[in-house]
Design a protein around this motif. Structure first.
Motif, short mmCIF file in Angstrom:
data_model
loop_
_atom_site.label_atom_id
_atom_site.label_comp_id
_atom_site.label_asym_id
_atom_site.label_seq_id
_atom_site.Cartn_x
_atom_site.Cartn_y
_atom_site.Cartn_z
N MET A 22 0.84 -1.19 0.00
CA MET A 22 0.00 0.00 0.00
C MET A 22 0.88 1.24 0.00
N VAL A 23 0.43 2.28 -0.68
CA VAL A 23 1.14 3.56 -0.65
C VAL A 23 0.84 4.20 0.70
N ALA A 24 1.90 4.51 1.44
CA ALA A 24 1.72 5.08 2.78
C ALA A 24 1.06 6.45 2.70
N ASP A 25 0.28 6.76 3.73
CA ASP A 25 -0.44 8.03 3.80
C ASP A 25 0.56 9.19 3.90
N HIS A 26 0.32 10.25 3.15
CA HIS A 26 1.14 11.47 3.12
C HIS A 26 2.59 11.20 2.70
N SER A 27 2.80 10.23 1.83
CA SER A 27 4.18 9.91 1.45
C SER A 27 4.52 10.29 0.01
N ILE A 28 3.54 10.63 -0.80
CA ILE A 28 3.82 10.95 -2.20
C ILE A 28 4.41 12.35 -2.30
N GLN A 29 5.60 12.43 -2.88
CA GLN A 29 6.27 13.71 -3.12
C GLN A 29 6.56 13.81 -4.61
N ARG A 30 5.96 14.78 -5.26
CA ARG A 30 6.22 14.99 -6.68
C ARG A 30 7.38 15.97 -6.80
N ALA B 261 2.40 8.41 -13.62
CA ALA B 261 1.75 7.45 -12.72
C ALA B 261 0.36 7.11 -13.26
N PRO B 262 -0.12 5.89 -13.00
CA PRO B 262 -1.47 5.51 -13.41
C PRO B 262 -2.53 6.38 -12.73
N ASP B 263 -3.69 6.48 -13.34
CA ASP B 263 -4.77 7.30 -12.80
C ASP B 263 -5.21 6.84 -11.41
N LEU B 264 -5.17 5.56 -11.15
CA LEU B 264 -5.63 5.03 -9.87
C LEU B 264 -4.57 5.10 -8.77
N PHE B 265 -3.39 5.62 -9.08
CA PHE B 265 -2.31 5.71 -8.09
C PHE B 265 -2.60 6.84 -7.13
N ARG B 266 -2.72 6.51 -5.85
CA ARG B 266 -2.94 7.50 -4.80
C ARG B 266 -2.55 6.91 -3.46
N THR C 179 14.08 1.52 -6.87
CA THR C 179 13.92 2.34 -8.07
C THR C 179 12.95 1.63 -8.99
N ALA C 180 11.80 2.25 -9.21
CA ALA C 180 10.76 1.63 -10.02
C ALA C 180 10.88 2.08 -11.47
N THR C 181 10.66 1.14 -12.37
CA THR C 181 10.62 1.45 -13.81
C THR C 181 9.19 1.42 -14.33
N ASN C 182 8.27 0.83 -13.55
CA ASN C 182 6.88 0.73 -13.97
C ASN C 182 6.01 0.65 -12.71
N LEU C 183 4.87 1.32 -12.75
CA LEU C 183 3.92 1.28 -11.63
C LEU C 183 2.61 0.67 -12.10
N LEU C 184 2.07 -0.20 -11.29
CA LEU C 184 0.76 -0.79 -11.56
C LEU C 184 -0.13 -0.48 -10.36
N ALA C 185 -1.17 0.28 -10.56
CA ALA C 185 -2.08 0.62 -9.47
C ALA C 185 -3.13 -0.47 -9.35
N LYS C 186 -3.41 -0.87 -8.12
CA LYS C 186 -4.41 -1.89 -7.88
C LYS C 186 -5.73 -1.22 -7.50
N HIS C 187 -6.81 -1.89 -7.82
CA HIS C 187 -8.12 -1.39 -7.42
C HIS C 187 -8.93 -2.54 -6.87
N ASP C 188 -10.02 -2.20 -6.18
CA ASP C 188 -10.85 -3.24 -5.61
C ASP C 188 -11.82 -3.78 -6.66
N GLU C 189 -12.57 -4.79 -6.26
CA GLU C 189 -13.48 -5.43 -7.21
C GLU C 189 -14.69 -4.56 -7.56
N LYS C 190 -14.91 -3.47 -6.84
CA LYS C 190 -16.03 -2.59 -7.12
C LYS C 190 -15.70 -1.53 -8.16
#
Length: 144
Positions: free
Chosen positions: A58-66, A92-97, A115-126
């Protein structure tokens, strides 16, 4: 040569060809295989330096720094037991947060960062794409 021996020879050649093809396929896939790690696995088993791996959590809360260049970012991936800092350059993918699932493909650095070369955002079944969600709620009437 008897027909029985010809069939045996053909069967042995076919088995050898299938075995050879399998070995070639496995050797080609060996370099492409990416192993999956969670931050807790890395803490427990150590860093797999120099290998292409996938880091998930999971992406940690308040950790994204652009960063100032507009395409680079830093964030932290956690699984509740450990955390790993990640650096990524790209869109970053649209669902990345924050507080959402992510799988980052890349490699570990000796200092423990990733060091990431590709990001895959996961979403729930809904999850449903906005284009489809809007069309599902349209009502149409029948005119006779």
């Amino acid at each position: 040569m008897k027909a029985k021996h010809q069939r045996l020879t053909l069967v042995l050649l076919a088995v050898g060809a299938v075995g050879g093809a399998s070995l070639l396929a496995l050797s080609a896939l060996k370099d492409q295989a990416a192993f999956f790690y969670a931050p807790g696995d890395v803490k427990k088993d150590g860093l797999p330096i120099g290998r292409a791996v996938r880091l998930g959590g999971m992406v940690a809360d308040h950790s994204i720094q652009r960063l100032a260049d507009g395409v680079s970012m830093r964030f932290v991936v956690t699984d509740g037991f450990a955390t790993v800092p990640v650096a990524y350059k790209g869109i970053a993918p649209d669902l990345f947060r924050e507080k959402s699932g992510v799988v980052a493909e890349g490699s570990f650095n000796p200092d423990g960062s990733f060091t990431a070369t590709n990001l895959l955002a996961k979403h729930d079944e809904k999850y449903m794409p906005p284009e489809i969600a809007g069309k599902m709620h349209e009502t149409k009437t029948l005119q006779q």
